[in-house]
Design a protein around this motif. Sequence first.
Motif, PDB file in Angstrom:
ATOM      1  N   LEU A 220       0.768  -1.143   0.186  1.00 58.80           N
ATOM      2  CA  LEU A 220      -0.012  -0.172   0.021  1.00 58.80           C
ATOM      3  C   LEU A 220       0.841   1.248   0.181  1.00 58.80           C
ATOM      4  CD1 LEU A 220      -2.633  -0.994   2.518  1.00 58.80           C
ATOM      5  CD2 LEU A 220      -2.747  -1.208   0.048  1.00 58.80           C
ATOM      6  N   GLY A 221       0.257   2.351  -0.616  1.00 54.06           N
ATOM      7  CA  GLY A 221       1.094   3.560  -0.582  1.00 54.06           C
ATOM      8  C   GLY A 221       0.876   4.328   0.569  1.00 54.06           C
ATOM      9  N   TYR A 222       0.830   3.897   1.809  1.00 55.61           N
ATOM     10  CA  TYR A 222       0.948   4.477   3.139  1.00 55.61           C
ATOM     11  C   TYR A 222       2.105   4.104   3.780  1.00 55.61           C
ATOM     12  CZ  TYR A 222      -3.948   4.751   1.594  1.00 55.61           C
ATOM     13  OH  TYR A 222      -5.117   4.969   0.843  1.00 55.61           O
ATOM     14  N   GLY A 223       3.308   5.077   3.594  1.00 54.18           N
ATOM     15  CA  GLY A 223       4.779   4.529   3.981  1.00 54.18           C
ATOM     16  C   GLY A 223       5.019   5.107   5.351  1.00 54.18           C
ATOM     17  N   THR A 224       4.241   6.081   5.804  1.00 52.77           N
ATOM     18  CA  THR A 224       4.447   6.779   6.921  1.00 52.77           C
ATOM     19  C   THR A 224       3.573   6.498   8.073  1.00 52.77           C
ATOM     20  OG1 THR A 224       5.440   8.720   5.867  1.00 52.77           O
ATOM     21  CG2 THR A 224       4.821   8.970   8.246  1.00 52.77           C
ATOM     22  N   ASP A 225       4.121   5.637   9.175  1.00 54.81           N
ATOM     23  CA  ASP A 225       3.147   5.517  10.339  1.00 54.81           C
ATOM     24  C   ASP A 225       3.059   6.478  11.449  1.00 54.81           C
ATOM     25  OD1 ASP A 225       1.551   4.232  12.179  1.00 54.81           O
ATOM     26  OD2 ASP A 225       3.031   2.344  12.640  1.00 54.81           O
ATOM     27  N   ARG A 226       1.990   7.300  11.387  1.00 55.69           N
ATOM     28  CA  ARG A 226       1.963   8.039  12.289  1.00 55.69           C
ATOM     29  C   ARG A 226       1.366   7.713  13.849  1.00 55.69           C
ATOM     30  NH1 ARG A 226       2.744  12.610   9.414  1.00 55.69           N
ATOM     31  NH2 ARG A 226       2.208  13.821  11.329  1.00 55.69           N
ATOM     32  N   THR A 235      -4.848  13.553  12.464  1.00 56.08           N
ATOM     33  CA  THR A 235      -5.585  12.281  13.321  1.00 56.08           C
ATOM     34  C   THR A 235      -6.869  13.004  14.179  1.00 56.08           C
ATOM     35  OG1 THR A 235      -3.513  11.297  13.781  1.00 56.08           O
ATOM     36  CG2 THR A 235      -5.355  10.677  15.339  1.00 56.08           C
ATOM     37  N   GLN A 236      -7.007  14.398  14.430  1.00 56.81           N
ATOM     38  CA  GLN A 236      -8.029  15.028  15.129  1.00 56.81           C
ATOM     39  C   GLN A 236      -9.032  14.963  13.824  1.00 56.81           C
ATOM     40  OE1 GLN A 236      -6.449  18.603  16.291  1.00 56.81           O
ATOM     41  NE2 GLN A 236      -5.380  17.836  18.191  1.00 56.81           N
ATOM     42  N   THR A 237      -8.725  15.732  12.863  1.00 52.71           N
ATOM     43  CA  THR A 237      -9.769  15.557  11.657  1.00 52.71           C
ATOM     44  C   THR A 237     -10.519  14.097  11.246  1.00 52.71           C
ATOM     45  OG1 THR A 237      -8.681  17.667  10.665  1.00 52.71           O
ATOM     46  CG2 THR A 237     -10.265  16.196   9.201  1.00 52.71           C
ATOM     47  N   ILE A 238      -9.666  13.228  11.200  1.00 50.36           N
ATOM     48  CA  ILE A 238     -10.006  12.046  11.089  1.00 50.36           C
ATOM     49  C   ILE A 238     -10.974  11.227  11.991  1.00 50.36           C
ATOM     50  CG2 ILE A 238      -9.251   9.655  10.463  1.00 50.36           C
ATOM     51  CD1 ILE A 238      -6.904  10.525   9.118  1.00 50.36           C
ATOM     52  N   SER A 239     -10.556  11.474  13.283  1.00 52.67           N
ATOM     53  CA  SER A 239     -11.384  11.072  14.575  1.00 52.67           C
ATOM     54  C   SER A 239     -12.749  11.682  14.488  1.00 52.67           C
ATOM     55  CB  SER A 239     -10.342  11.266  15.711  1.00 52.67           C
ATOM     56  OG  SER A 239     -11.444  10.838  16.693  1.00 52.67           O
ATOM     57  N   GLY A 240     -12.751  13.005  14.089  1.00 58.30           N
ATOM     58  CA  GLY A 240     -14.034  13.903  14.357  1.00 58.30           C
ATOM     59  C   GLY A 240     -14.872  13.195  13.287  1.00 58.30           C
ATOM     60  N   ASP A 277      -4.727   3.320  14.603  1.00 54.21           N
ATOM     61  CA  ASP A 277      -3.325   3.600  14.126  1.00 54.21           C
ATOM     62  C   ASP A 277      -3.803   4.628  12.740  1.00 54.21           C
ATOM     63  OD1 ASP A 277      -0.558   3.226  13.729  1.00 54.21           O
ATOM     64  OD2 ASP A 277      -0.989   2.451  11.638  1.00 54.21           O
ATOM     65  N   VAL A 278      -2.734   5.632  12.312  1.00 54.70           N
ATOM     66  CA  VAL A 278      -3.151   6.273  11.067  1.00 54.70           C
ATOM     67  C   VAL A 278      -1.800   6.195  10.242  1.00 54.70           C
ATOM     68  CG1 VAL A 278      -3.189   8.662  10.055  1.00 54.70           C
ATOM     69  CG2 VAL A 278      -4.621   7.863  12.035  1.00 54.70           C
ATOM     70  N   ALA A 279      -1.721   5.690   9.021  1.00 57.40           N
ATOM     71  CA  ALA A 279      -0.566   5.745   8.122  1.00 57.40           C
ATOM     72  C   ALA A 279      -0.850   6.779   7.084  1.00 57.40           C
ATOM     73  CB  ALA A 279      -0.359   4.401   7.817  1.00 57.40           C
ATOM     74  N   ASP A 280       0.037   7.415   6.420  1.00 58.18           N
ATOM     75  CA  ASP A 280      -0.238   8.212   5.484  1.00 58.18           C
ATOM     76  C   ASP A 280       1.088   8.425   4.679  1.00 58.18           C
ATOM     77  OD1 ASP A 280       1.862   9.939   6.388  1.00 58.18           O
ATOM     78  OD2 ASP A 280       0.257  11.343   7.343  1.00 58.18           O
ATOM     79  N   ASP A 281       0.988   9.269   3.414  1.00 59.82           N
ATOM     80  CA  ASP A 281       2.234   9.420   2.539  1.00 59.82           C
ATOM     81  C   ASP A 281       2.675  10.505   2.690  1.00 59.82           C
ATOM     82  OD1 ASP A 281       0.132  11.086   1.723  1.00 59.82           O
ATOM     83  OD2 ASP A 281       0.018  10.288  -0.641  1.00 59.82           O
ATOM     84  N   SER A 282       2.784  11.128   3.761  1.00 64.20           N
ATOM     85  CA  SER A 282       3.573  12.299   4.386  1.00 64.20           C
ATOM     86  C   SER A 282       5.043  12.451   4.205  1.00 64.20           C
ATOM     87  CB  SER A 282       3.009  13.033   5.582  1.00 64.20           C
ATOM     88  OG  SER A 282       3.611  12.281   6.637  1.00 64.20           O
ATOM     89  N   GLY A 283       5.617  11.425   4.473  1.00 65.28           N
ATOM     90  CA  GLY A 283       7.123  11.015   4.423  1.00 65.28           C
ATOM     91  C   GLY A 283       7.551  11.441   5.857  1.00 65.28           C
ATOM     92  N   ASN A 284       7.068  12.096   6.961  1.00 60.96           N
ATOM     93  CA  ASN A 284       7.529  12.550   8.099  1.00 60.96           C
ATOM     94  C   ASN A 284       6.520  12.294   9.053  1.00 60.96           C
ATOM     95  OD1 ASN A 284       8.711  14.067  10.380  1.00 60.96           O
ATOM     96  ND2 ASN A 284       9.174  15.845   8.833  1.00 60.96           N
ATOM     97  N   ALA A 285       6.823  11.456   9.784  1.00 58.95           N
ATOM     98  CA  ALA A 285       5.853  11.106  10.969  1.00 58.95           C
ATOM     99  C   ALA A 285       5.881  11.947  12.172  1.00 58.95           C
ATOM    100  CB  ALA A 285       6.572   9.548  11.562  1.00 58.95           C
ATOM    101  N   SER A 286       7.066  12.656  12.355  1.00 56.32           N
ATOM    102  CA  SER A 286       7.076  13.629  13.667  1.00 56.32           C
ATOM    103  C   SER A 286       6.295  14.854  13.469  1.00 56.32           C
ATOM    104  CB  SER A 286       8.528  13.532  14.038  1.00 56.32           C
ATOM    105  OG  SER A 286       9.444  14.283  12.838  1.00 56.32           O
ATOM    106  N   HIS A 298      -2.674  11.629   1.606  1.00 50.32           N
ATOM    107  CA  HIS A 298      -3.600  10.667   1.606  1.00 50.32           C
ATOM    108  C   HIS A 298      -3.382   9.622   2.768  1.00 50.32           C
ATOM    109  CE1 HIS A 298      -3.234  11.243  -2.786  1.00 50.32           C
ATOM    110  NE2 HIS A 298      -4.444  10.903  -2.754  1.00 50.32           N
ATOM    111  N   ALA A 299      -4.621   9.077   3.496  1.00 45.16           N
ATOM    112  CA  ALA A 299      -4.312   8.515   4.779  1.00 45.16           C
ATOM    113  C   ALA A 299      -5.156   7.241   4.985  1.00 45.16           C
ATOM    114  CB  ALA A 299      -4.371   9.512   6.017  1.00 45.16           C
TER     115      ALA A 299
END
Length: 370
Positions: A220-226, A235-240, A277-286, A298-299
Motif C-alpha cells: 500500500l502507498g501509506y509508508g509513514t506510520d503516524r 488524526t484529529q480531523t479523521i477522528s472527528g 493507527d494512522v498511516a499516510d504518505d507524508s514522509g515525515n511521521a514526527s 492520503h491517509a
Amino acid sequence: MRFRRRPAAEDETWDDVPAAQTEEEAVDSEAETGWQTTTAGLSGAARLARIGAWVLIASGPLLGVASLLGSSSPAQGAPVTAPTAQSASATGPGGWAQLYVTAYLEAGQGTESSLSPFFSGSVTLTNTPGKRSATSTVAVASREVQPGYWAVTVAARVAQKTSKGAWVDAGLQYYQVAVQVLGPASAGGTKKSDDSAAGYAATALPAQVAAPASLKPSSLGYGTDRGNNPADPATQTISGFLNAYLAGKGGLDRYTSPGVTLQPVAPAPYTGVEITDVADDSGNASSTTVPSDGAVRHAMATVTAKDDSGSSYPLTYTLSLHSRGGRWEVASLDTAPVLQRDSGPALVTPAPDSDDSGSTDASPSPSPSS
C-alpha cells in the motif's frame, strides 16, 4: 419572311400573300434567328420525339428494377454498423451451480431424487441425508470450456451434524461443477435472442477440489506510520469525521472541504469510534505542522468502533485530506486504499499436507477427535 404585294383584278382587293423565299433570303433569316424551320425538319423532329417516347416506355421496367436494387443496398459511402457480439455471461451458470451444490450436500440415501432437477444421470448415495448443509455458497470461478458449456467452482461453507445431533462448522469446501446451458448469451448460452428461455443441466456430479491459490496483494502507498497521536491535526480531523460518520456525533460538514457532499451511515451503528493507527504518505511521521493551503495527503486509518452492547469491531478507512486555513479537511472518503507504485500482487500456493511434503520440519497433523 417577306411579303410581296400583287396587283389585284378590277373586282379584287389587295392581299398580303407570302412570296417564295430565295436561298439568299433564307440564309439571311437563318443568320438572324439562329435556326431554320422547314417541313422536312418538323417531320424529322416528330419522328425523333416518337422514338424517344418508345425508348422511355421500353426502359420503364429496367429503371424500376434498378431503383429497387438501389433502395435495397446501402448508400455508397454510408457507414455500415457491424452487429456487436454479446459475450456469454457467467452469472446464470454460477448461480445454478450454487443451487446444485447445496442440494448435493444435503442429499443422501433415499433422497437421490432431489438431484434430478440438476443431474439426470443415475445416482446412488449411501450417506445419511441431512448430515451436511451449506450455510452459504458463492461461485468463485467460472470458465467457459466451450460455447454454452461451463466449469464453475463453488465455495461452500459447510455445517455437519455430529452423532449427537449438534451442528459443527466443517469449514470452507470447494466443488467444481460442469454446467451445460441452452439459451441466450445473457444466460450463458449461445443463442442470439434474449427472448428465448434458458435451461441448465449438469453433466456429472460435483467434484470436491482443493482451495484456489491465495493472493499476496500489492504493497500500500501509506509508508509513514503516524500512530494514534491525539495532538496530530490530521488524526484529529479523521477522528472527528469518523465519529460523525459512524456514530452520529456532530455534522460531517465540520470536517469536510467546501463542496464535498457525504452522507453519514444511518441509523448510526456505533456509539463511538477510537483511532488505533494512522498511516499516510507524508514522509515525515514526527511533523504535525499543517502545510499551506492546497496540500494533499492520503491517509489510512484503523479504528475500533463500539456498539451499544459494548462490543468492539475493527474497521479500516482510507481518506484524502486537503489543507485549508491551518487545518486538515476531508476531501473524499476513498473507495480503496492507494497502492504503492511498482508493486504487484503475487499468487501464494497453499502449503502441502505434512504427509506429502517430505519435510522433517513440518508439524504433525492433529489426530481426529473420537
